[in-house]
Design a protein around this motif. Structure first.
Motif, PDB file in Angstrom:
ATOM      1  N   ASP A 363       1.021  -1.300   0.015  1.00  0.00           N
ATOM      2  CA  ASP A 363      -0.010  -0.014  -0.086  1.00  0.00           C
ATOM      3  C   ASP A 363       1.015   1.283   0.023  1.00  0.00           C
ATOM      4  OD1 ASP A 363       0.924  -0.674   2.534  1.00  0.00           O
ATOM      5  OD2 ASP A 363      -0.560   0.274   3.430  1.00  0.00           O
ATOM      6  N   VAL A 364       1.976   1.058   0.103  1.00  0.00           N
ATOM      7  CA  VAL A 364       3.012   2.184   0.172  1.00  0.00           C
ATOM      8  C   VAL A 364       3.053   2.715  -1.233  1.00  0.00           C
ATOM      9  CG1 VAL A 364       5.460   3.036   0.319  1.00  0.00           C
ATOM     10  CG2 VAL A 364       4.390   1.554   2.110  1.00  0.00           C
ATOM     11  N   HIS A 365       3.086   4.224  -1.421  1.00  0.00           N
ATOM     12  CA  HIS A 365       3.016   5.065  -2.415  1.00  0.00           C
ATOM     13  C   HIS A 365       4.574   5.212  -2.726  1.00  0.00           C
ATOM     14  CE1 HIS A 365      -0.894   6.115  -3.185  1.00  0.00           C
ATOM     15  NE2 HIS A 365      -1.123   5.794  -1.694  1.00  0.00           N
ATOM     16  N   LEU A 366       4.969   5.020  -3.827  1.00  0.00           N
ATOM     17  CA  LEU A 366       6.607   4.881  -4.307  1.00  0.00           C
ATOM     18  C   LEU A 366       6.564   5.950  -5.592  1.00  0.00           C
ATOM     19  CD1 LEU A 366       9.369   3.641  -4.554  1.00  0.00           C
ATOM     20  CD2 LEU A 366       8.315   1.944  -6.047  1.00  0.00           C
ATOM     21  N   TYR A 367       7.458   6.966  -5.422  1.00  0.00           N
ATOM     22  CA  TYR A 367       7.934   7.901  -6.516  1.00  0.00           C
ATOM     23  C   TYR A 367       9.085   7.569  -7.084  1.00  0.00           C
ATOM     24  CZ  TYR A 367       8.887  11.987  -8.963  1.00  0.00           C
ATOM     25  OH  TYR A 367       9.415  12.936 -10.072  1.00  0.00           O
ATOM     26  N   VAL A 368       9.255   7.078  -8.535  1.00  0.00           N
ATOM     27  CA  VAL A 368      10.351   6.754  -9.007  1.00  0.00           C
ATOM     28  C   VAL A 368      10.821   7.944 -10.087  1.00  0.00           C
ATOM     29  CG1 VAL A 368      11.168   5.140 -10.803  1.00  0.00           C
ATOM     30  CG2 VAL A 368       9.692   4.387  -9.034  1.00  0.00           C
ATOM     31  N   ALA A 369      12.248   8.277  -9.756  1.00  0.00           N
ATOM     32  CA  ALA A 369      12.879   9.214 -10.247  1.00  0.00           C
ATOM     33  C   ALA A 369      13.605   8.452 -11.549  1.00  0.00           C
ATOM     34  CB  ALA A 369      13.873   9.935  -9.340  1.00  0.00           C
ATOM     35  N   SER A 370      13.351   8.709 -12.747  1.00  0.00           N
ATOM     36  CA  SER A 370      13.966   7.903 -13.826  1.00  0.00           C
ATOM     37  C   SER A 370      14.041   8.748 -15.103  1.00  0.00           C
ATOM     38  CB  SER A 370      13.435   6.643 -13.756  1.00  0.00           C
ATOM     39  OG  SER A 370      14.108   5.881 -14.985  1.00  0.00           O
ATOM     40  N   GLY A 371      14.891   8.417 -15.957  1.00  0.00           N
ATOM     41  CA  GLY A 371      14.633   8.888 -17.418  1.00  0.00           C
ATOM     42  C   GLY A 371      14.135   7.483 -17.922  1.00  0.00           C
ATOM     43  N   GLU A 372      14.296   7.442 -19.342  1.00  0.00           N
ATOM     44  CA  GLU A 372      13.788   6.240 -19.977  1.00  0.00           C
ATOM     45  C   GLU A 372      14.571   4.809 -19.560  1.00  0.00           C
ATOM     46  OE1 GLU A 372      13.146   4.657 -24.579  1.00  0.00           O
ATOM     47  OE2 GLU A 372      14.013   6.604 -24.213  1.00  0.00           O
ATOM     48  N   VAL A 373      13.510   3.927 -18.976  1.00  0.00           N
ATOM     49  CA  VAL A 373      14.352   2.708 -18.170  1.00  0.00           C
ATOM     50  C   VAL A 373      14.673   1.742 -19.517  1.00  0.00           C
ATOM     51  CG1 VAL A 373      13.762   0.802 -16.975  1.00  0.00           C
ATOM     52  CG2 VAL A 373      12.987   3.005 -16.248  1.00  0.00           C
ATOM     53  N   TYR A 374      15.733   1.356 -19.413  1.00  0.00           N
ATOM     54  CA  TYR A 374      16.041   0.322 -20.314  1.00  0.00           C
ATOM     55  C   TYR A 374      15.267  -0.878 -20.403  1.00  0.00           C
ATOM     56  CZ  TYR A 374      19.114  -2.317 -23.391  1.00  0.00           C
ATOM     57  OH  TYR A 374      19.808  -3.123 -24.545  1.00  0.00           O
ATOM     58  N   GLY A 375      14.793  -1.140 -21.431  1.00  0.00           N
ATOM     59  CA  GLY A 375      13.776  -2.542 -21.554  1.00  0.00           C
ATOM     60  C   GLY A 375      12.325  -1.918 -21.155  1.00  0.00           C
ATOM     61  N   GLY A 376      12.120  -0.834 -20.917  1.00  0.00           N
ATOM     62  CA  GLY A 376      10.739  -0.193 -21.230  1.00  0.00           C
ATOM     63  C   GLY A 376       9.703  -0.785 -20.029  1.00  0.00           C
TER      64      GLY A 376
END
Length: 539
Positions: A363-376
Motif C-alpha cells: 500500500d506504500v506510495h512509491l515515486y520513481v525518479a528516472s529517465g527512460e528505463v532500459y527495457g521499457g
C-alpha cells in the motif's frame, strides 16, 4: 561353440507390436502409420537438438528475460525463476524500529558557519584575478563542479564568474546557469565568502580573454596555488575546463563548510523549477502521509557505464557497447565480476523485492525518479506489481505542466531531485552523483533515511532466491541491509565522498542526547523503586 540365438518371441512388447503390424497390414495402413510415427520422431529430435545446442543461460539472464511473467495476486508473488512462489505478506516484514525515521536523527544537525579564522571576501579577494569554470556532465555532476569552483576561487583569492554549464555532453541540455539555479540568490548568499560576477569585465577597454587550462581530479589547494595562481597573475583570467570533482575530499574544516554553504544553501533552483517541484511533492502528500522516492538509475547510459550485463543478448551488448564508447578511458570488463563486487545497479524487480523484504507494504506510495528505463514497460512491470501505487513526474503532472521542462534533461532531473529530497525515505540504486549529493543533503537536513542497497551481498541472495522461502529471503535481506539504512553513525568521519558524507558540516547535540538517554534510565530506576515498595508492603 555356437552362441545360442536369443528368442524374443515371448516378449509381451514384441508380441503386441507384431500383432499391431499384422492388423495394419490387413487394413493396408502400414505405410501411413509409419510415416506419421517417423514425422513425430523427427520433430522431437529437432527440438532436442535445438535445446541442447543453445548456450547456457545464467540465473540472472533467465531472471531478466522472464521478469514480465511476474505477478502479484492476493499477496503472492511468483518470482521470475518460476520454481518458487513467494507468499509476500502485505507488509513484507520489518526491521526493528520505525522505517520512516532514523532512530538518532534528532541528536544531529547541519552546521556550516565559518570559524573566526575564515577570512571574508572583502579582505581576501585580489583585484584583476578572475576565475571561470566550464562544468562537465549532467545536472548533479555540474553541481559538484559549481561547489568546488567557489572553493577554488576562495583558495586563489579570485573573483568567480558565474560558471558555465555543460551543453555538449551526452545529455545535450542547452540550459544556462540561470535556467537551472537562482543566480541572484547564488551571488548574494555567498557575497561574504567569495565575490561572484555574471560576466568578465573589460580591461583597458577590452573584454578579457581567459586562458584555458585543466587541473587533475581531486587535487589539493597547494596544487591550485602552485599551478593555477601563477597563470592567473599573468593572464588575469583563467578558465578551468571539464570541471567537476577537481578538489580533494580532504580539505580543512573551513573549506569543507564553505562547500556545504554552497551546496546546501546557495544553490537554490530557479523559481519555475522550484514551484513545479513543490507541486509534485504536494500531490504525493495528498495521496499518502509518507512516501518513498527511488532513484532507479536503470537507464541505458548508466548500464553502459557500469559495464554490467542484464541478459539482453547481442542486442543489449551492441546498444550499450555503442554508448560505452563515448568514455574513452573505460575498458571492457567482466560483467559477472562487476556484479559479484556489487558494482551493478539492481534491476527494478530486485529493488522492489528488497523494499518489500524491509517491510514497506504493497500500500506504500512509491515515486520513481528516472529517465527512460532500459527495457521499457517490461522491465518496470515487476516493480509496479510489487508497488501498485507507482508514481513519476509524468503521472503526477500533465504534459502541458511539464512542457517547459520536458525538452531539457537537467530541468527534468531537477524536478526529480526536489521530490527525492522531500521524500520520507529515499532509495538509491547506484552510487552516482545524484545519489551521493542527495544522501549528503538528507544527512545535513535532519538525517532523513536514505537506503543504499548492499549490492555485493544482495547479489548473491538474488541469484539463490529460487531455493528459499520468502520468509528466509526477507530475513537475509534485513540482515544484509543493517548499516545501509541511513542512520547517523553508519559511516566514520572522512569515509567516502565528501558530498555523500559531509561529516565536517554535521554537529552532534551531545547534551540533548545525554538527557534523552538518561530519561529511560531514570524511568527504569523509578519503576524498580516502585516495585520494591510494593514488595515491602506485602511482607
Amino acid at each position: 561353440m555356437k552362441r545360442k540365438k536369443r528368442d524374443n518371441s515371448s516378449n509381451p512388447m514384441t508380441m503386441a507390436l507384431c500383432h499391431l503390424i499384422f492388423l495394419l497390414r490387413r487394413r493396408r495402413q502400414l505405410f501411413p502409420f509409419i510415416s506419421a510415427v517417423s514425422g513425430c520422431v523427427l520433430l522431437v529430435f529437432v527440438a532436442v537438438s535445438l535445446l541442447s545446442s543453445a548456450p547456457p543461460v545464467s540465473t540472472h539472464l533467465k531472471h531478466l528475460q522472464r521478469s514480465h511473467f511476474n505477478i502479484v495476486v492476493s499477496d503472492s508473488y511468483i518470482n521470475s525463476g518460476g520454481d518458487t512462489v513467494f507468499h509476500v505478506p502485505s507488509n513484507g516484514g520489518s526491521l526493528v524500529g520505525d522505517l520512516w525515521e532514523s532512530r538518532e536523527a534528532k541528536f544531529y544537525f547541519g552546521c556550516s558557519a565559518p570559524s573566526e579564522k575564515f577570512q571574508p571576501a572583502e579582505v581576501k579577494t585580489q583585484p584583476n584575478r578572475y576565475l571561470m569554470i566550464a562544468t562537465s556532465g549532467g545536472l548533479n555532476q555540474q553541481r559538484t563542479g559549481i561547489t568546488d569552483a567557489v572553493v577554488a576561487a576562495y583558495i586563489l583569492n579570485a573573483t568567480l564568474v558565474v560558471p558555465k554549464l555543460d551543453q555538449k555532453s551526452y545529455w545535450k541540455d542547452s540550459s544556462d546557469f540561470g535556467d537551472i539555479f537562482d543566480v541572484d540568490w547564488f551571488i548574494s548568499f555567498l557575497s561574504r565568502d567569495v565575490k561572484i560576477i555574471k560576466q568578465l569585465p573589460k580591461m583597458r577597454g577590452k573584454v578579457l580573454t581567459p586562458h584555458n587550462m585543466r587541473v587533475p581530479r581531486k587535487c589539493s589547494p597547494k596544487f591550485y596555488e602552485s599551478h593555477v595562481l601563477p597563470v592567473l597573475n599573468k593572464k588575469h583570467a583563467v578558465q578551468l575546463t571539464k570541471f567537476d570533482y577537481r578538489l580533494s575530499n580532504y580539505l580543512d574544516s573551513d573549506l569543507q563548510k564553505l562547500r556545504c554553504r554552497v551546496n546546501y544553501h546557495a544553490l537554490r533552483f530557479s523559481a519555475s523549477i522550484f514551484e513545479m517541484g513543490k507541486l509534485l511533492v504536494e500531490r504525493m502528500r495528498m495521496k499518502s502521509k509518507h512516501f518513498l522516492a527511488l532513484h532507479l538509475r536503470f537507464e541505458s547510459d548508466m548500464l553502459a557505464f557500469s559495464g554490467c550485463y542484464y541478459g539482453g543478448g547481442d542486442k543489449e551488448r551492441r546498444e550499450l557497447g555503442a554508448i560505452r564508447k563515448r568514455w574513452k578511458s573505460l575498458h571492457a570488463g567482466n560483467p559477472e565480476r562487476e556484479r559479484r563486487h556489487g558494482k551493478c545497479p539492481l534491476t527494478p524487480e530486485e529493488v522492489g523485492l528488497m523494499l518489500r523484504a524491509l517491510g514497506f507494504g504493497s500500500d506504500v506510495h512509491l515515486y520513481v525518479a528516472s529517465g527512460e528505463v532500459y527495457g521499457g514497460k517490461e522491465t518496470l512491470a515487476p516493480l509496479k506489481a510489487l508497488f501498485p501505487n507507482f508514481h513519476s513526474k509524468e503521472t503526477l503532472a500533465s504534459k502541458a505542466e511539464l512542457g517547459m521542462f520536458s525538452s531539457f534533461s537537467s530541468r527534468m532531473a531537477a524536478l526529480d531531485f526536489i521530490v527525492c529530497d522531500e521524500s520520507d525515505v529515499f532509495i538509491t540504486n547506484n552510487n552516482g552523483n545524484m545519489a551521493r549529493i542527495l544522501a549528503g543533503r538528507r544527512r545535513y537536513f535532519g538525517h532523513k533515511p536514505t537506503i543504499r542497497p548492499n549490492a555485493k551481498k544482495l547479489n548473491r541472495l538474488f541469484m539463490d532466491r529460487n531455493n528459499m522461502t520468502w520468509e528466509a529471503f526477507a530475513s537475509r535481506v534485513r540482515t544484509h541491509q543493517i548499516g545501509f539504512m541511513g542512520e547517523p553513525n553508519e559511516w566514520k568521519p572522512g569515509r567516502g565522498e565528501f558530498h555523500e558524507n559531509p561529516s565536517s558540516c554535521i554537529c552532534e547535540d551531545s547534551e540533548f542526547k545525554a538527557r534523552q538517554l538518561l530519561i529511560p534510565l531514570n524511568q527504569t530506576q523509578h519503576n524498580n523503586d516502585m516495585a520494591s515498595d510494593d514488595h515491602s508492603g506485602e511482607n
